[in-house]
Design an enzyme around this catalytic site. Structure first.
Site, PDB file in Angstrom:
ATOM      1  N   GLU A 142      46.849  34.031 111.788  1.00  0.00           N
ATOM      2  CA  GLU A 142      47.243  32.828 112.483  1.00  0.00           C
ATOM      3  C   GLU A 142      45.768  32.318 112.717  1.00  0.00           C
ATOM      4  O   GLU A 142      45.442  31.144 112.215  1.00  0.00           O
ATOM      5  CB  GLU A 142      48.489  32.374 112.791  1.00  0.00           C
ATOM      6  CG  GLU A 142      49.812  32.141 112.029  1.00  0.00           C
ATOM      7  CD  GLU A 142      50.022  31.155 110.414  1.00  0.00           C
ATOM      8  OE1 GLU A 142      49.477  29.888 111.212  1.00  0.00           O
ATOM      9  OE2 GLU A 142      50.785  31.830 109.749  1.00  0.00           O
ATOM     10  N   THR A 184      61.947  36.481 109.576  1.00  0.00           N
ATOM     11  CA  THR A 184      61.860  35.792 110.942  1.00  0.00           C
ATOM     12  C   THR A 184      63.502  34.707 110.481  1.00  0.00           C
ATOM     13  O   THR A 184      64.305  35.428 111.677  1.00  0.00           O
ATOM     14  CB  THR A 184      61.217  35.169 111.440  1.00  0.00           C
ATOM     15  OG1 THR A 184      59.770  36.005 111.958  1.00  0.00           O
ATOM     16  CG2 THR A 184      61.575  34.919 112.883  1.00  0.00           C
ATOM     17  N   CYS A 231      58.107  41.195 107.751  1.00  0.00           N
ATOM     18  CA  CYS A 231      57.033  40.103 108.130  1.00  0.00           C
ATOM     19  C   CYS A 231      55.930  39.301 107.122  1.00  0.00           C
ATOM     20  O   CYS A 231      54.780  40.873 106.592  1.00  0.00           O
ATOM     21  CB  CYS A 231      56.170  40.511 108.944  1.00  0.00           C
ATOM     22  SG  CYS A 231      55.905  38.841 109.978  1.00  0.00           S
ATOM     23  N   HIS A 288      53.312  37.949 106.943  1.00  0.00           N
ATOM     24  CA  HIS A 288      52.278  37.559 107.417  1.00  0.00           C
ATOM     25  C   HIS A 288      51.696  39.483 107.612  1.00  0.00           C
ATOM     26  O   HIS A 288      50.328  40.018 107.273  1.00  0.00           O
ATOM     27  CB  HIS A 288      51.756  37.695 108.823  1.00  0.00           C
ATOM     28  CG  HIS A 288      52.370  36.285 109.093  1.00  0.00           C
ATOM     29  ND1 HIS A 288      53.361  35.613 108.700  1.00  0.00           N
ATOM     30  CD2 HIS A 288      51.282  35.265 109.930  1.00  0.00           C
ATOM     31  CE1 HIS A 288      52.719  34.268 109.172  1.00  0.00           C
ATOM     32  NE2 HIS A 288      51.608  34.130 109.498  1.00  0.00           N
ATOM     33  N   ASP A 309      58.122  29.530 104.089  1.00  0.00           N
ATOM     34  CA  ASP A 309      57.795  30.261 105.579  1.00  0.00           C
ATOM     35  C   ASP A 309      57.170  29.331 107.019  1.00  0.00           C
ATOM     36  O   ASP A 309      56.582  27.956 106.798  1.00  0.00           O
ATOM     37  CB  ASP A 309      56.045  31.288 105.339  1.00  0.00           C
ATOM     38  CG  ASP A 309      55.762  31.900 106.241  1.00  0.00           C
ATOM     39  OD1 ASP A 309      56.517  33.070 106.732  1.00  0.00           O
ATOM     40  OD2 ASP A 309      53.908  31.752 106.465  1.00  0.00           O
ATOM     41  N   SER A 310      56.922  30.051 108.441  1.00  0.00           N
ATOM     42  CA  SER A 310      56.936  29.058 109.309  1.00  0.00           C
ATOM     43  C   SER A 310      55.129  28.702 109.134  1.00  0.00           C
ATOM     44  O   SER A 310      54.632  28.197 109.775  1.00  0.00           O
ATOM     45  CB  SER A 310      56.965  30.792 110.395  1.00  0.00           C
ATOM     46  OG  SER A 310      55.818  31.520 110.081  1.00  0.00           O
ATOM     47  N   CYS A 314      59.548  34.305 105.056  1.00  0.00           N
ATOM     48  CA  CYS A 314      59.604  34.678 106.109  1.00  0.00           C
ATOM     49  C   CYS A 314      60.911  35.401 107.058  1.00  0.00           C
ATOM     50  O   CYS A 314      61.935  34.530 106.665  1.00  0.00           O
ATOM     51  CB  CYS A 314      59.638  32.764 106.816  1.00  0.00           C
ATOM     52  SG  CYS A 314      59.467  32.813 108.962  1.00  0.00           S
TER      53      CYS A 314
HETATM   54  N1  DGL Z   1      55.765  34.985 108.421  1.00  0.00           N
HETATM   55  C1  DGL Z   1      57.192  35.288 109.116  1.00  0.00           C
HETATM   56  C2  DGL Z   1      58.124  36.495 109.100  1.00  0.00           C
HETATM   57  O1  DGL Z   1      57.802  37.533 107.643  1.00  0.00           O
HETATM   58  C3  DGL Z   1      57.123  34.582 110.516  1.00  0.00           C
HETATM   59  C4  DGL Z   1      55.680  35.147 111.398  1.00  0.00           C
HETATM   60  C5  DGL Z   1      56.128  33.938 112.962  1.00  0.00           C
HETATM   61  O2  DGL Z   1      56.005  33.140 112.167  1.00  0.00           O
HETATM   62  O3  DGL Z   1      56.570  34.355 113.550  1.00  0.00           O
HETATM   63  O4  DGL Z   1      58.836  36.949 109.676  1.00  0.00           O
END
Ligand code: DGL
Length: 270
Positions: free
Chosen positions: A162, A72, A194, A196, A7-8, A70
């Site tokens: 974050e 994205t 997403c 998060h 993940d990012s 992730c």
């Molecule tokens: N957690 C990531 C997602 O599922 C990306 C969040 C990010 O780095 O912008 O999209």
């Protein structure tokens, strides 16, 4: 037999948590690219470069199979990775398809032609890069017909999470839900696109109303991976140790992760 989870940043821990519950005997190696998060405001080339570098690092840990936890990265880089980058013997799986299979009432891996499904109005909440990629709509169109998708780019939510600023994250989620409802007043289903966002699932549900079914990915991805490993047991790589790697500051990232998962998580430098 380790499997990589990328993940990012910290959001993928929601997926990691579900994976370890569903597959307790598989060691997972988690890679959080916290130094470069958020990805949601980056362009597709940038996301491709960062994601491929992280996946290569996970190969060094003996993970032949990597889950892009992730959206994205799955939306902006996965197709290009699978089509022109991945060497033989390595696999990378994204998080969109399991969710779309659930939404369209399909068995895992059912690739039959698109058909009509019960749900007709779907709200998608995701990062700006995921919304811009239209990958969700593309994957949905392979599986269902007649589904109207309204996408809401939720700027700022990932940064707030974050940073651990949950009050700001909640205010932003409520304003993004309001904006979505102005475009689509009565969605039947909402997708938290997403990783998060499950950390804010109660707020999404409250703002959307009890009649909206909220789909979040973690358990769907875990179920789909269990099914995949049943069919491809050789994809459990030779790595043996579960660990958490970050490109960010390991102490700070460990503190946040421990706060999110409510158990001690210790990251080391990637
Ligand atoms: N957690 C990531 C997602 O599922 C990306 C969040 C990010 O780095 O912008 O999209």
């Amino acid at each position: 037999m380790a499997v990589g989870v990328f993940d990012s940043g910290l959001g993928g821990l929601t997926v990691y948590d579900a994976l370890t519950r569903r597959l307790p005997d598989v060691p997972f190696v988690y890679f959080g690219d916290n130094a470069h998060a958020p990805y949601g405001v980056r362009d597709a080339d940038d996301i491709f470069k960062l994601t491929t570098a992280a996946v290569e690092r996970l190969w060094e840990e003996g993970c032949d199979l990597v889950i892009l936890a992730c959206n994205t990265a799955s939306a902006a880089a996965l197709r290009r990775m699978q089509e022109s980058w991945l060497p033989p013997g390595k696999r990378v799986l994204g998080v969109f398809v399991p969710l779309i299979e659930a939404l369209t009432e399909r068995d895992w891996g059912d690739n039959s032609p698109p058909r009509e499904v019960a749900v007709k109005h779907v709200a998608l909440f995701a990062t700006p890069a995921t919304v811009a990629s239209r990958a969700f709509q593309r994957e949905l169109a392979f599986r269902a017909i007649g589904v109207d998708v309204e996408a809401q780019a939720c700027g700022g939510v990932v940064d707030a999470i974050e940073e651990g600023d949950m009050i700001l994250a909640e205010a932003l989620v409520r304003s993004h839900v309001d904006a979505l409802k102005r475009k689509m007043p009565t969605p039947e289903a909402a997708v938290l696109g997403c990783t998060h966002y499950p950390l804010m699932e109660d707020v999404f549900q409250d703002a959307l109303g009890a009649e909206v079914s909220v789909y979040s990915q973690a358990s769907l991805v875990a179920e789909s991976l269990a099914h995949y490993l049943g069919r491809h047991p050789q994809m459990k790589g030779k790595g043996e140790a579960a660990k958490f790697l970050t490109t960010g500051d390991p102490r700070r990232v460990s503190d946040r992760a421990t706060q999110f998962l409510r158990r001690k998580i210790t990251f080391e430098a990637a």
